[in-house]
Design a protein around this motif. Structure first.
Motif, PDB file in Angstrom:
ATOM      1  N   ASP A 112       0.948  -1.141  -0.076  1.00 59.95           N
ATOM      2  CA  ASP A 112       0.023  -0.009  -0.061  1.00 59.95           C
ATOM      3  C   ASP A 112       1.035   1.258   0.050  1.00 59.95           C
ATOM      4  O   ASP A 112       2.118   1.168  -0.019  1.00 59.95           O
ATOM      5  N   ALA A 113       0.335   2.501   0.201  1.00 61.85           N
ATOM      6  CA  ALA A 113       1.257   3.530   0.181  1.00 61.85           C
ATOM      7  C   ALA A 113       1.758   4.187   1.290  1.00 61.85           C
ATOM      8  O   ALA A 113       2.326   5.135   1.497  1.00 61.85           O
ATOM      9  N   ALA A 152       4.266   0.448  -4.097  1.00 62.51           N
ATOM     10  CA  ALA A 152       2.978   1.191  -4.311  1.00 62.51           C
ATOM     11  C   ALA A 152       2.865   1.612  -5.469  1.00 62.51           C
ATOM     12  O   ALA A 152       1.812   2.622  -5.965  1.00 62.51           O
ATOM     13  N   SER A 153       3.709   1.283  -6.838  1.00 62.28           N
ATOM     14  CA  SER A 153       3.429   1.922  -7.794  1.00 62.28           C
ATOM     15  C   SER A 153       2.116   1.434  -8.877  1.00 62.28           C
ATOM     16  O   SER A 153       2.115   2.085  -9.489  1.00 62.28           O
ATOM     17  N   LEU A 155      -1.239   0.559  -7.663  1.00 65.89           N
ATOM     18  CA  LEU A 155      -2.361   0.043  -6.712  1.00 65.89           C
ATOM     19  C   LEU A 155      -3.444  -0.589  -7.339  1.00 65.89           C
ATOM     20  O   LEU A 155      -4.010  -0.193  -8.326  1.00 65.89           O
ATOM     21  N   ASN A 157      -6.188  -0.571  -5.466  1.00 61.94           N
ATOM     22  CA  ASN A 157      -7.422   0.389  -5.213  1.00 61.94           C
ATOM     23  C   ASN A 157      -6.576   1.839  -5.063  1.00 61.94           C
ATOM     24  O   ASN A 157      -6.283   2.105  -3.995  1.00 61.94           O
ATOM     25  N   SER A 158      -6.601   2.539  -6.052  1.00 62.47           N
ATOM     26  CA  SER A 158      -6.075   3.842  -6.152  1.00 62.47           C
ATOM     27  C   SER A 158      -7.072   4.867  -5.371  1.00 62.47           C
ATOM     28  O   SER A 158      -6.588   5.867  -5.011  1.00 62.47           O
ATOM     29  N   ASP A 160      -8.221   4.330  -2.470  1.00 64.27           N
ATOM     30  CA  ASP A 160      -7.835   4.211  -1.155  1.00 64.27           C
ATOM     31  C   ASP A 160      -6.344   3.758  -1.191  1.00 64.27           C
ATOM     32  O   ASP A 160      -6.192   2.421  -0.883  1.00 64.27           O
ATOM     33  N   PRO A 161      -5.416   4.450  -0.954  1.00 62.91           N
ATOM     34  CA  PRO A 161      -4.132   3.940  -1.487  1.00 62.91           C
ATOM     35  C   PRO A 161      -3.494   2.981  -0.259  1.00 62.91           C
ATOM     36  O   PRO A 161      -2.499   2.446  -0.261  1.00 62.91           O
ATOM     37  N   TRP A 162      -4.200   3.398   1.117  1.00 66.17           N
ATOM     38  CA  TRP A 162      -3.821   2.540   2.161  1.00 66.17           C
ATOM     39  C   TRP A 162      -4.689   1.037   2.373  1.00 66.17           C
ATOM     40  O   TRP A 162      -4.385   0.528   3.459  1.00 66.17           O
ATOM     41  N   ASN A 166      -4.323  -3.541  -1.765  1.00 65.86           N
ATOM     42  CA  ASN A 166      -3.025  -2.957  -2.472  1.00 65.86           C
ATOM     43  C   ASN A 166      -1.980  -3.849  -1.824  1.00 65.86           C
ATOM     44  O   ASN A 166      -0.875  -3.855  -2.656  1.00 65.86           O
TER      45      ASN A 166
END
Length: 175
Positions: A112-113, A152-153, A155, A157-158, A160-162, A166
């Motif tokens: 994830d991000a 995280a390049s 995702l 689910n862009s 919700d990056p967290w 992801n």
């Protein structure tokens, strides 16, 4: 009263555990998802040109068969958690099947991000290597597996990056 609550919690946990196990993709489902489409005859000598006055059309490359798996790892670690070992065992059986035996696969780790770019890239690579090593320990030829970290390049689910989805491992048929 406490005994009733305890009994309820034990039953609820057992139900969730069996539901999670039944939600695991089977070996046959994995084979179907990863199977390469049948090859067509070569069109090497065919050229396509746009009609006069029409913009030229370029066909998008076909997507490769892939499968995304939510593999659980220990926090801040590349150690595969016990609850993910069955899905990876099913994957190893699928990759050793007659239908997939001749294919090569990318094992992509995704995060994830949360965390920095360099940290996520390193962790995702370590996790991809851990999955590759697990598959190898279950009899999949290591020459057929190529591990890489994506961080995280890409995702899932862009929006919700967290999000948990992801944090995954993606298996891609390279043939």
């Amino acid at each position: 009263m406490k005994l009733k609550i305890f009994t309820f919690l034990v039953c609820a946990c057992a139900a969730l555990s069996s539901a999670a196990e039944s939600a695991l993709p089977s070996t046959d489902q994995m084979i179907e998802q990863l199977r390469a489409p049948p090859r067509t005859r070569s069109l090497r000598n065919l050229s396509v040109e746009a009609a006069p006055g029409q913009p030229s059309a370029v066909a998008a490359p076909a997507k490769r068969p892939s499968l995304s798996l939510l593999i659980q790892f220990d926090f801040n670690s590349a150690r595969v958690r016990p609850e993910s070992q069955q899905v990876l065992t099913n994957l190893a059986q699928a990759l050793k099947s007659n239908e997939l035996m001749s294919s090569r696969f990318a094992v992509e780790g995704h995060t994830d991000a949360k965390g920095g770019v360099a940290y996520n890239l390193k962790l995702s690579e370590q996790r991809a290597n851990a999955v590759r090593d697990f598959l190898r320990s279950r009899g999949v030829d290591e020459d057929r597996l190529f591990a890489s970290g994506k961080g995280a390049s890409e995702l899932a689910n862009s929006a919700d990056p967290w999000a948990a989805e992801n944090r995954r491992v993606r298996i891609v048929n390279l043939n």
